[in-house]
Design an enzyme around this catalytic site. Structure first.
Site, PDB file in Angstrom:
ATOM      1  N   GLU A   1      33.390  39.392  48.654  1.00  0.00           N
ATOM      2  CA  GLU A   1      32.375  40.294  48.113  1.00  0.00           C
ATOM      3  C   GLU A   1      31.154  40.409  49.021  1.00  0.00           C
ATOM      4  O   GLU A   1      30.601  41.496  49.194  1.00  0.00           O
ATOM      5  CB  GLU A   1      31.949  39.816  46.725  1.00  0.00           C
ATOM      6  CG  GLU A   1      33.012  39.949  45.656  1.00  0.00           C
ATOM      7  CD  GLU A   1      33.239  41.377  45.226  1.00  0.00           C
ATOM      8  OE1 GLU A   1      32.324  41.988  44.648  1.00  0.00           O
ATOM      9  OE2 GLU A   1      34.343  41.884  45.475  1.00  0.00           O
TER      10      GLU A   1
ATOM     11  N   LYS B   1      31.816  42.719  51.947  1.00  0.00           N
ATOM     12  CA  LYS B   1      31.838  44.131  51.562  1.00  0.00           C
ATOM     13  C   LYS B   1      30.428  44.667  51.354  1.00  0.00           C
ATOM     14  O   LYS B   1      30.090  45.778  51.788  1.00  0.00           O
ATOM     15  CB  LYS B   1      32.664  44.305  50.287  1.00  0.00           C
ATOM     16  CG  LYS B   1      34.137  43.984  50.442  1.00  0.00           C
ATOM     17  CD  LYS B   1      34.842  43.945  49.092  1.00  0.00           C
ATOM     18  CE  LYS B   1      36.270  43.458  49.209  1.00  0.00           C
ATOM     19  NZ  LYS B   1      36.924  43.273  47.896  1.00  0.00           N
TER      20      LYS B   1
ATOM     21  N   ASN C   1      30.419  47.952  36.211  1.00  0.00           N
ATOM     22  CA  ASN C   1      31.362  47.723  37.305  1.00  0.00           C
ATOM     23  C   ASN C   1      32.722  48.357  37.111  1.00  0.00           C
ATOM     24  O   ASN C   1      33.359  48.784  38.081  1.00  0.00           O
ATOM     25  CB  ASN C   1      31.534  46.214  37.542  1.00  0.00           C
ATOM     26  CG  ASN C   1      31.882  45.454  36.284  1.00  0.00           C
ATOM     27  OD1 ASN C   1      31.076  45.374  35.349  1.00  0.00           O
ATOM     28  ND2 ASN C   1      33.067  44.884  36.228  1.00  0.00           N
ATOM     29  N   THR C   2      33.230  48.464  35.878  1.00  0.00           N
ATOM     30  CA  THR C   2      34.552  49.054  35.696  1.00  0.00           C
ATOM     31  C   THR C   2      34.505  50.564  35.461  1.00  0.00           C
ATOM     32  O   THR C   2      35.531  51.228  35.573  1.00  0.00           O
ATOM     33  CB  THR C   2      35.315  48.388  34.527  1.00  0.00           C
ATOM     34  OG1 THR C   2      34.613  48.628  33.301  1.00  0.00           O
ATOM     35  CG2 THR C   2      35.477  46.903  34.766  1.00  0.00           C
TER      36      THR C   2
ATOM     37  N   ARG D   1      29.444  34.931  40.286  1.00  0.00           N
ATOM     38  CA  ARG D   1      30.159  35.340  39.075  1.00  0.00           C
ATOM     39  C   ARG D   1      29.488  34.667  37.882  1.00  0.00           C
ATOM     40  O   ARG D   1      29.261  33.452  37.885  1.00  0.00           O
ATOM     41  CB  ARG D   1      31.630  34.923  39.153  1.00  0.00           C
ATOM     42  CG  ARG D   1      32.472  35.457  38.006  1.00  0.00           C
ATOM     43  CD  ARG D   1      32.752  36.937  38.138  1.00  0.00           C
ATOM     44  NE  ARG D   1      33.671  37.234  39.237  1.00  0.00           N
ATOM     45  CZ  ARG D   1      33.891  38.454  39.714  1.00  0.00           C
ATOM     46  NH1 ARG D   1      33.231  39.498  39.206  1.00  0.00           N
ATOM     47  NH2 ARG D   1      34.735  38.647  40.700  1.00  0.00           N
TER      48      ARG D   1
ATOM     49  N   HIS E   1      27.297  44.581  36.508  1.00  0.00           N
ATOM     50  CA  HIS E   1      26.852  43.784  37.649  1.00  0.00           C
ATOM     51  C   HIS E   1      25.348  44.016  37.845  1.00  0.00           C
ATOM     52  O   HIS E   1      24.885  45.157  37.968  1.00  0.00           O
ATOM     53  CB  HIS E   1      27.582  44.201  38.928  1.00  0.00           C
ATOM     54  CG  HIS E   1      29.020  43.802  38.971  1.00  0.00           C
ATOM     55  ND1 HIS E   1      29.636  43.062  37.995  1.00  0.00           N
ATOM     56  CD2 HIS E   1      29.983  44.057  39.917  1.00  0.00           C
ATOM     57  CE1 HIS E   1      30.913  42.863  38.325  1.00  0.00           C
ATOM     58  NE2 HIS E   1      31.136  43.460  39.480  1.00  0.00           N
TER      59      HIS E   1
ATOM     60  N   CYS F   1      32.438  47.691  43.705  1.00  0.00           N
ATOM     61  CA  CYS F   1      31.626  48.026  42.530  1.00  0.00           C
ATOM     62  C   CYS F   1      30.155  47.659  42.708  1.00  0.00           C
ATOM     63  O   CYS F   1      29.259  48.412  42.302  1.00  0.00           O
ATOM     64  CB  CYS F   1      32.202  47.377  41.276  1.00  0.00           C
ATOM     65  SG  CYS F   1      32.739  45.678  41.472  1.00  0.00           S
TER      66      CYS F   1
ATOM     67  N   GLY G   1      35.021  42.133  36.528  1.00  0.00           N
ATOM     68  CA  GLY G   1      35.266  42.486  37.918  1.00  0.00           C
ATOM     69  C   GLY G   1      36.367  41.674  38.559  1.00  0.00           C
ATOM     70  O   GLY G   1      36.881  42.047  39.616  1.00  0.00           O
TER      71      GLY G   1
END
Length: 378
Positions: A209, A212, A334-335, A242, A249, A156, A187
């Site tokens: 994270e 990635k 993010n979602t 976080r 984000h 995301c 997330g």
């Protein structure tokens, strides 16, 4: 070279789709966003052995702001088993099981659009953001469209990063990127981060994270080549945190160029950026995938994450950087854009480009022994 478009209009009848991991947070978002979708009809809600056999309403703790769609309430959750009546599967399963179950569906002839990470870097799997790298879907046509394959969403935060970088990359050569993320608790899924750890706090580590963020954009912003993809020639350093925010984000980004560009040129590039897939008029595509925040105090998750229905990345605070060349702030929902909405946009794009057929055609391809996906099973 992009392959020709088959038909940008809607399918003559909605495609039958299933959702893997339908009871999780991303699965719920898929259920919500696909409700009433003009191109896709959900006929299968798939879950773990704990949920299989239960009505969806009994199997899920519904976390969406909108009420659970009526069509989903009494539909039984079923085990994740391929069937010939599915044209497409959306995957929202945990990464720990995604490699195996997604591979099973792809090898059975069913295309999979996934939010999970295990297949993202395989040379046979496009890591697709249609507003950034639509030509990477050519990889599917090279292998054999109409059979089973996997197309992945990026992480995301990666989605927000590549959408922020692409207008700048079109204007100048990017040499290096430093990015620090402030990532919302949604997330982490449900139940996610314990309240006593996150309330009034910032956690400066999100396992996996940073790796990635440092690798996935290189594949997305790179080029196709024989047998796979060639990474973009840039270096990325990422730090992830976080924070106690529900959705959205935020990314603080510094960019170094081979030849520095002015703030004015960067702003013009962002304002003028147009998605290369805009002419397809996809149902989930926002009017502008990248928008510039009008004020100097944004973007902010609570105020701006819903722009473009949650599908637009908002950029603000574009200014000189005293270490690299340019710095800015980007915000991605993010979602939605970073997960379920991005997956749905990918599926719409695949249909418009002629890469999704009927379940019957996939079944015929399976009988001929022509599955595209050849990644590991587990």
């Amino acid at each position: 070279m992009a392959f020709p478009t088959r038909r940008p209009e809607a399918p003559p009848t909605p495609l039958n789709v299933g959702i893997l991991g339908a009871t999780g947070t991303v699965g719920q978002k898929l259920v919500s966003l696909l409700s009433g979708h003009p191109w896709f009809r959900v006929i299968s809600l798939m879950g773990s052995s704990r949920s299989a056999g239960l009505p969806y309403e009994a199997a899920v703790r519904w976390l969406e702001a909108e009420p659970m769609p009526a069509w989903a309430r009494d539909r039984n959750v079923v085990a994740p088993v391929p069937s010939g009546n599915l044209d497409l599967v959306f995957s929202a399963v945990d990464s720990r099981v995604a490699r195996e179950v997604e591979g099973v569906f792809a090898r059975a002839g069913t295309p999979v659009v996934t939010n999970a990470s295990p297949h993202r870097l395989l040379p046979s799997v496009p890591l697709l953001v249609p507003d950034v790298n639509p030509d990477h879907a050519d990889r599917i046509r090279e292998l054999a469209a109409g059979s089973g394959f996997i197309v992945a969403n990026p992480n995301c935060s990666t989605t927000g990063l590549v959408l922020a970088l692409k207008p700048l990359l079109d204007a100048a050569t990017i040499r290096e990127v430093m990015v620090t993320t402030l990532q919302a608790i949604s997330g982490a899924g449900y139940p996610g981060v314990p309240s006593l750890e996150i309330l009034g706090n910032v956690i400066p580590k999100i396992p996996g994270e940073e790796e990635k963020l440092e690798v996935e954009p290189l594949k997305i912003l790179g080029d196709r080549e024989d047998g796979g993809f060639r990474p973009a020639p840039m270096a990325i350093s990422a730090q992830t945190n976080r924070v106690p925010v529900v959705d959205g984000h935020l990314l603080s980004i510094s960019v170094g160029f081979s030849r520095p560009i002015t703030v004015e040129k960067a702003i013009r590039a962002i304002r003028s950026y147009r998605s290369p897939s805009a002419d397809l008029r996809l149902p989930s595509s926002p009017p502008r995938p990248v928008t510039l925040h009008p004020n100097g105090d944004g973007p902010q998750p609570r105020l701006d994450s819903g722009r473009g229905g949650g599908m637009s990345v908002t950029i603000g605070r574009v200014r000189p950087c005293s270490v690299l060349d340019l710095r800015l702030v980007a915000l991605v929902h993010n979602t939605v854009r970073g997960a379920a909405g991005g997956a749905i946009l990918n599926a719409e794009f695949l249909w418009a480009k002629g890469l999704l057929g009927s379940g019957k055609r996939s079944k015929r391809n399976q009988a001929r022994g022509e599955p595209v996906f050849s990644g590991p099973a587990g």
